[in-house]
Each structure stands twice: as C-alpha cells, then as structure tokens.
Design a protein around this motif. Structure first.
Motif, PDB file in Angstrom:
ATOM      1  N   MET A   1     -50.768  52.750  23.494  1.00  0.00           N
ATOM      2  CA  MET A   1     -50.675  50.999  22.994  1.00  0.00           C
ATOM      3  C   MET A   1     -48.929  50.614  23.398  1.00  0.00           C
ATOM      4  N   LYS A   2     -49.491  49.006  23.124  1.00  0.00           N
ATOM      5  CA  LYS A   2     -48.185  47.883  23.293  1.00  0.00           C
ATOM      6  C   LYS A   2     -48.023  48.269  21.768  1.00  0.00           C
ATOM      7  N   ILE A   3     -46.699  48.073  21.782  1.00  0.00           N
ATOM      8  CA  ILE A   3     -45.936  48.018  20.246  1.00  0.00           C
ATOM      9  C   ILE A   3     -45.080  46.311  20.667  1.00  0.00           C
ATOM     10  N   LEU A   4     -45.377  45.314  19.826  1.00  0.00           N
ATOM     11  CA  LEU A   4     -43.990  44.396  20.044  1.00  0.00           C
ATOM     12  C   LEU A   4     -44.045  44.430  18.897  1.00  0.00           C
ATOM     13  N   VAL A   5     -42.173  43.953  19.047  1.00  0.00           N
ATOM     14  CA  VAL A   5     -41.505  44.335  18.080  1.00  0.00           C
ATOM     15  C   VAL A   5     -40.719  42.873  17.736  1.00  0.00           C
ATOM     16  N   PHE A   6     -40.798  42.650  15.993  1.00  0.00           N
ATOM     17  CA  PHE A   6     -40.385  41.083  16.099  1.00  0.00           C
ATOM     18  C   PHE A   6     -39.214  41.871  15.057  1.00  0.00           C
ATOM     19  N   SER A   7     -37.610  41.201  15.985  1.00  0.00           N
ATOM     20  CA  SER A   7     -36.533  41.662  15.254  1.00  0.00           C
ATOM     21  C   SER A   7     -35.804  40.466  14.670  1.00  0.00           C
ATOM     22  N   GLY A   8     -35.708  40.529  13.476  1.00  0.00           N
ATOM     23  CA  GLY A   8     -35.480  39.043  12.898  1.00  0.00           C
ATOM     24  C   GLY A   8     -33.965  39.186  12.175  1.00  0.00           C
ATOM     25  N   SER A   9     -33.195  40.123  12.989  1.00  0.00           N
ATOM     26  CA  SER A   9     -31.790  39.910  12.488  1.00  0.00           C
ATOM     27  C   SER A   9     -30.819  39.184  13.344  1.00  0.00           C
ATOM     28  N   PRO A  10     -30.448  38.458  13.491  1.00  0.00           N
ATOM     29  CA  PRO A  10     -29.285  37.923  13.966  1.00  0.00           C
ATOM     30  C   PRO A  10     -27.544  38.332  14.063  1.00  0.00           C
ATOM     31  N   ARG A  11     -27.827  40.038  14.070  1.00  0.00           N
ATOM     32  CA  ARG A  11     -26.580  40.792  14.206  1.00  0.00           C
ATOM     33  C   ARG A  11     -26.583  41.796  15.370  1.00  0.00           C
ATOM     34  N   ALA A  12     -26.229  41.543  16.790  1.00  0.00           N
ATOM     35  CA  ALA A  12     -26.978  42.574  17.617  1.00  0.00           C
ATOM     36  C   ALA A  12     -26.369  44.161  17.221  1.00  0.00           C
ATOM     37  N   LYS A  13     -25.503  44.110  16.788  1.00  0.00           N
ATOM     38  CA  LYS A  13     -25.261  45.227  16.590  1.00  0.00           C
ATOM     39  C   LYS A  13     -25.410  46.282  14.909  1.00  0.00           C
ATOM     40  N   GLY A  14     -25.744  45.142  14.391  1.00  0.00           N
ATOM     41  CA  GLY A  14     -26.087  45.900  12.949  1.00  0.00           C
ATOM     42  C   GLY A  14     -26.629  46.827  12.658  1.00  0.00           C
ATOM     43  N   LYS A  15     -27.886  47.188  11.198  1.00  0.00           N
ATOM     44  CA  LYS A  15     -28.141  47.892  11.186  1.00  0.00           C
ATOM     45  C   LYS A  15     -30.089  47.662  11.415  1.00  0.00           C
ATOM     46  N   THR A  16     -30.046  46.445  11.509  1.00  0.00           N
ATOM     47  CA  THR A  16     -31.516  46.149  12.225  1.00  0.00           C
ATOM     48  C   THR A  16     -31.729  46.547  13.516  1.00  0.00           C
ATOM     49  N   ALA A  17     -30.547  46.064  14.054  1.00  0.00           N
ATOM     50  CA  ALA A  17     -30.940  46.650  15.791  1.00  0.00           C
ATOM     51  C   ALA A  17     -30.920  47.677  15.750  1.00  0.00           C
ATOM     52  N   GLN A  18     -29.959  48.499  14.970  1.00  0.00           N
ATOM     53  CA  GLN A  18     -29.495  50.165  15.089  1.00  0.00           C
ATOM     54  C   GLN A  18     -31.469  50.344  15.171  1.00  0.00           C
ATOM     55  N   MET A  19     -31.389  50.294  14.098  1.00  0.00           N
ATOM     56  CA  MET A  19     -32.695  51.012  13.781  1.00  0.00           C
ATOM     57  C   MET A  19     -34.754  50.739  14.387  1.00  0.00           C
ATOM     58  N   VAL A  20     -33.717  49.451  15.052  1.00  0.00           N
ATOM     59  CA  VAL A  20     -35.223  48.808  16.006  1.00  0.00           C
ATOM     60  C   VAL A  20     -35.169  50.491  17.208  1.00  0.00           C
ATOM     61  N   ALA A  21     -33.914  50.663  17.628  1.00  0.00           N
ATOM     62  CA  ALA A  21     -33.445  51.320  19.191  1.00  0.00           C
ATOM     63  C   ALA A  21     -33.408  52.796  18.336  1.00  0.00           C
ATOM     64  N   ALA A  22     -33.872  53.249  17.262  1.00  0.00           N
ATOM     65  CA  ALA A  22     -34.308  54.190  17.124  1.00  0.00           C
ATOM     66  C   ALA A  22     -35.677  54.275  17.264  1.00  0.00           C
ATOM     67  N   PHE A  23     -36.298  53.280  17.132  1.00  0.00           N
ATOM     68  CA  PHE A  23     -37.971  53.502  16.821  1.00  0.00           C
ATOM     69  C   PHE A  23     -38.419  53.524  18.540  1.00  0.00           C
ATOM     70  N   LYS A  24     -37.818  52.251  18.739  1.00  0.00           N
ATOM     71  CA  LYS A  24     -38.051  52.296  20.546  1.00  0.00           C
ATOM     72  C   LYS A  24     -38.374  53.504  20.949  1.00  0.00           C
ATOM     73  N   GLU A  25     -36.312  54.306  20.707  1.00  0.00           N
ATOM     74  CA  GLU A  25     -36.945  55.491  21.574  1.00  0.00           C
ATOM     75  C   GLU A  25     -38.240  56.459  21.135  1.00  0.00           C
ATOM     76  N   GLY A  26     -37.827  56.699  19.605  1.00  0.00           N
ATOM     77  CA  GLY A  26     -39.322  57.516  19.451  1.00  0.00           C
ATOM     78  C   GLY A  26     -40.786  56.911  20.185  1.00  0.00           C
ATOM     79  N   ALA A  27     -41.059  55.575  19.864  1.00  0.00           N
ATOM     80  CA  ALA A  27     -42.176  55.519  20.758  1.00  0.00           C
ATOM     81  C   ALA A  27     -42.506  55.292  22.445  1.00  0.00           C
TER      82      ALA A  27
END
Length: 171
Positions: A1-27
């Motif tokens: 399955m191909k998953i497209l992630v729209f990350s809307g945080s301007p903070r490169a190391k913020g919570k959203t980026a960390q959660m996206v990295a965890a999501f990506k790792e799991g996927a």
C-alpha cells in the motif's frame, strides 16, 4: 500500500515530525510505501476559486507551485495521513492550503483510507479538525483508519509514539 503523508508543521523537530517518523517506521515495517510531503516547507497557495481546473484545465490547477509535485503521489496513493499541530482549533494554514488544492480532482477515488495525527499543547482542541477530516472523508468515501492525538508541551510519551507506529502498521 502506498501512503501519502501531509505533514503541516513548520517545526522540523517538533512533536508532529516525531509522530510522523514513528508512523512511517510502523508503516514501512509492515511493508507499506510511505511518501512524506512536508507541506509546511513547500510553496502551496490556497485555491483561487477560478474554476480553471473544471473549465479549461481538464482537472489540472492553473497554479504552478509545489502542489504540482504532490499531485502524482496524491493520484497514486492508496491511503493518506494528515499530520498537523493544532493552531487555535484548526490544522496549520499550510496543510489547509494543500487540502483546498484537492479541488481539481473532485473526488480522489484511488485513496481508500485516511488517518490523522494531531498535536497540541492544550487538551480538547482537536474536534474541529477531526470533524473537518471526517466530513471530507465522507464525501470522498474514505475509511477512517484512526486518529492519534498528542497533548502537552513536554516530550512525547513512548505510548503515543507506539500508537503512531501501530497506526502506520495497521493502515
């Protein structure tokens, strides 16, 4: 399955980026292909309501900005994740502009599921964004694969990172 992630945080190391990295790792651990679009760092304007896409453009937007780079992945993805901090009860303006630019497509039939990761320092501020995504998904006929919320100004608890990894794995 191909998953497209729209990350809307301007903070490169913020919570959203960390959660996206965890999501990506799991996927990716579950065998999914993940494409992350860091829309907060891209030049994407909101919809002009010019109707070019539906009159002369044959489904293509008149605006020539970074959204043009995203359209091929949007039209080939099976699922989509919206990841955003919550700024005064809504997702960031950058992610909202990208969502508005789905308009040329009308409905995006190739996507079957959506999920969301929403982060905020304040509790109880996710409702408007959750409803917006659910309404859009209902129109598009996308299945809700899950929403993970993270609250607080401290570090992300490992349980929340695990929840993001599980969301990615179970898409």
């Amino acid at each position: 399955m191909k998953i497209l992630v729209f990350s809307g945080s301007p903070r490169a190391k913020g919570k959203t980026a960390q959660m996206v990295a965890a999501f990506k790792e799991g996927a990716e651990g579950a065998g999914h292909e993940v494409v992350v679009c860091d829309v907060a760092k891209m030049k994407i304007a909101g919809c002009l309501a010019c109707e070019y896409c539906h009159t002369k453009g044959e489904g293509k937007c008149v605006q020539q900005d970074d959204m043009q780079k995203i359209y091929p992945d949007l039209y080939s993805a099976d699922a989509i994740l919206f990841a955003s901090p919550i700024y005064y009860f809504t997702m960031t303006a950058q992610i909202e502009d990208a969502i508005q630019r789905f308009y040329p497509a009308g409905t995006i039939d190739n996507i079957k599921k959506y999920a969301a990761i929403l982060c905020s320092a304040s509790p109880g501020v996710y409702g408007a964004s959750e409803r917006q995504l659910a309404d859009m998904a209902g129109y598009m006929m996308w299945e809700n694969a899950g929403v993970v919320t993270v609250c607080g100004s401290d570090d992300i608890p490992e349980a929340k990172l695990a929840e993001a990894r599980a969301l990615g794995a179970n898409m």
